[in-house]
Scaffold this motif. Structure first.
Motif, short mmCIF file in Angstrom:
data_model
loop_
_atom_site.label_atom_id
_atom_site.label_comp_id
_atom_site.label_asym_id
_atom_site.label_seq_id
_atom_site.Cartn_x
_atom_site.Cartn_y
_atom_site.Cartn_z
N GLU A 80 59.02 51.05 63.62
CA GLU A 80 60.03 51.11 64.20
C GLU A 80 61.46 51.27 63.65
O GLU A 80 62.26 51.92 64.06
CB GLU A 80 60.29 49.42 64.61
N ALA A 81 61.48 50.91 62.27
CA ALA A 81 62.57 51.41 61.25
C ALA A 81 62.59 52.74 61.17
O ALA A 81 63.55 53.47 61.23
CB ALA A 81 62.54 50.77 59.93
N PHE A 82 61.54 53.30 61.05
CA PHE A 82 61.27 54.77 60.61
C PHE A 82 61.93 55.71 61.95
O PHE A 82 62.52 56.77 61.87
CB PHE A 82 59.83 55.07 60.34
N ALA A 83 61.29 55.19 63.14
CA ALA A 83 61.63 55.64 64.46
C ALA A 83 62.93 55.82 64.84
O ALA A 83 63.69 56.81 65.10
CB ALA A 83 60.78 55.42 65.57
N ARG A 84 63.62 54.54 64.64
CA ARG A 84 65.21 54.37 64.79
C ARG A 84 65.80 55.45 63.80
O ARG A 84 67.05 55.83 64.21
CB ARG A 84 65.43 52.91 64.43
N ALA A 85 65.34 55.27 62.59
CA ALA A 85 66.28 55.90 61.58
C ALA A 85 66.50 57.48 61.82
O ALA A 85 67.46 58.07 61.50
CB ALA A 85 65.87 55.75 59.88
N HIS A 86 65.35 58.09 62.31
CA HIS A 86 65.21 59.48 62.65
C HIS A 86 65.03 59.94 63.98
O HIS A 86 64.72 61.22 64.20
CB HIS A 86 63.85 59.95 61.73
N GLY A 87 65.18 58.90 64.97
CA GLY A 87 64.95 59.33 66.30
C GLY A 87 63.66 59.84 66.85
O GLY A 87 63.66 61.04 67.72
N LEU A 88 62.66 59.41 66.01
CA LEU A 88 61.34 60.03 66.31
C LEU A 88 60.87 59.68 67.64
O LEU A 88 60.87 58.39 68.06
CB LEU A 88 60.31 59.62 65.45
N ARG A 89 60.52 60.58 69.04
CA ARG A 89 60.18 60.35 70.10
C ARG A 89 58.74 60.17 70.34
O ARG A 89 58.55 59.98 71.52
CB ARG A 89 61.01 61.25 70.97
N MET A 90 58.01 60.22 69.33
CA MET A 90 56.47 60.09 69.71
C MET A 90 55.99 58.73 69.33
O MET A 90 56.82 58.09 68.36
CB MET A 90 55.50 61.21 69.12
N PRO A 91 54.80 58.22 69.86
CA PRO A 91 54.43 57.13 69.50
C PRO A 91 54.13 57.16 67.98
O PRO A 91 53.50 57.89 67.35
CB PRO A 91 52.95 56.69 70.49
N LEU A 92 54.24 56.00 67.46
CA LEU A 92 53.86 55.76 65.83
C LEU A 92 53.01 54.76 65.96
O LEU A 92 53.21 53.28 66.39
CB LEU A 92 55.15 55.52 64.94
N LEU A 93 51.69 54.79 65.65
CA LEU A 93 50.65 53.70 65.49
C LEU A 93 50.44 53.20 64.11
O LEU A 93 50.28 53.97 63.09
CB LEU A 93 49.35 54.34 66.25
N ALA A 94 50.21 51.94 64.20
CA ALA A 94 49.74 51.21 62.88
C ALA A 94 48.49 51.10 62.88
O ALA A 94 47.45 50.46 63.29
CB ALA A 94 50.32 49.88 62.96
N ASP A 95 47.80 51.75 61.71
CA ASP A 95 46.40 51.76 61.18
C ASP A 95 46.22 50.88 59.85
O ASP A 95 45.82 51.60 58.91
CB ASP A 95 45.67 52.86 61.13
N THR A 96 46.71 49.68 59.99
CA THR A 96 46.87 48.86 58.63
C THR A 96 45.78 48.62 58.01
O THR A 96 45.40 48.67 56.76
CB THR A 96 47.56 47.82 59.08
#
Length: 161
Positions: free
Chosen positions: A87-103
């Motif tokens: 979420e922080a990464f997407a907000r900071a850079h305006g990333l429009r694709m889903p970012l998925l967590a493969d923890t």
């Protein structure tokens, strides 16, 4: 290192938590590969949020969003970080694709891109609308990434093939 899923065979299915930045909010939810059938999916595995090459790669893919849409394709970014980091990464850079967590790196292992030290190898898998793996690139070092133009050319071949 094993070669991973074979071209021409069904891609390993998975469900991962993640979210998508809409410009107003980060919408969290589960993403299941088989639910995307009917559209091509670009799976972009990357080592980490807010690292130099990963940021450049995902910003390029986000900027190329309309190109992917025109080819009836979705782009999903997958890395070992959690959803809060995404979420922080997407907000900071305006990333429009889903970012998925493969923890747990289970999906990275299924695609044979888990790597000691860095978590995952930078790699891209193109899944056709039928769920079949059509193209892949797995980087040895991960200092570069496949361009939007390269992916668009491959997707065009899938769509027209």
């Amino acid at each position: 290192m094993a070669s991973g899923p074979e071209l021409g065979l069904p891609a390993p299915d998975f469900t991962l938590p993640g979210g998508t930045w809409t410009g107003d909010a980060f919408e969290r939810g589960e993403h299941t590969l088989s639910d995307a059938r009917g559209r091509s999916v670009v799976l972009a595995f990357y080592p980490g949020d807010d690292t130099a090459v990963c940021t450049k790669q995902l910003c390029a893919y986000s900027s190329g969003f309309e190109t992917f849409e025109e080819l009836d394709a979705e782009v999903w970014g997958i890395s070992p970080q959690g959803v809060d980091s995404h979420e922080a990464f997407a907000r900071a850079h305006g990333l429009r694709m889903p970012l998925l967590a493969d923890t747990g790196r289970d999906v990275a292992r299924a695609y044979k891109v888990a790597a000691p030290g860095i978590g995952v190898r930078r790699s891209v898998f193109l899944i056709g609308p039928d769920g079949v793996l059509r193209w892949k690139h797995v980087a040895l070092l991960g200092a570069t990434f496949r361009s939007v133009d390269t992916l668009a050319a491959q997707l065009s071949g899938i769509k027209n093939g």
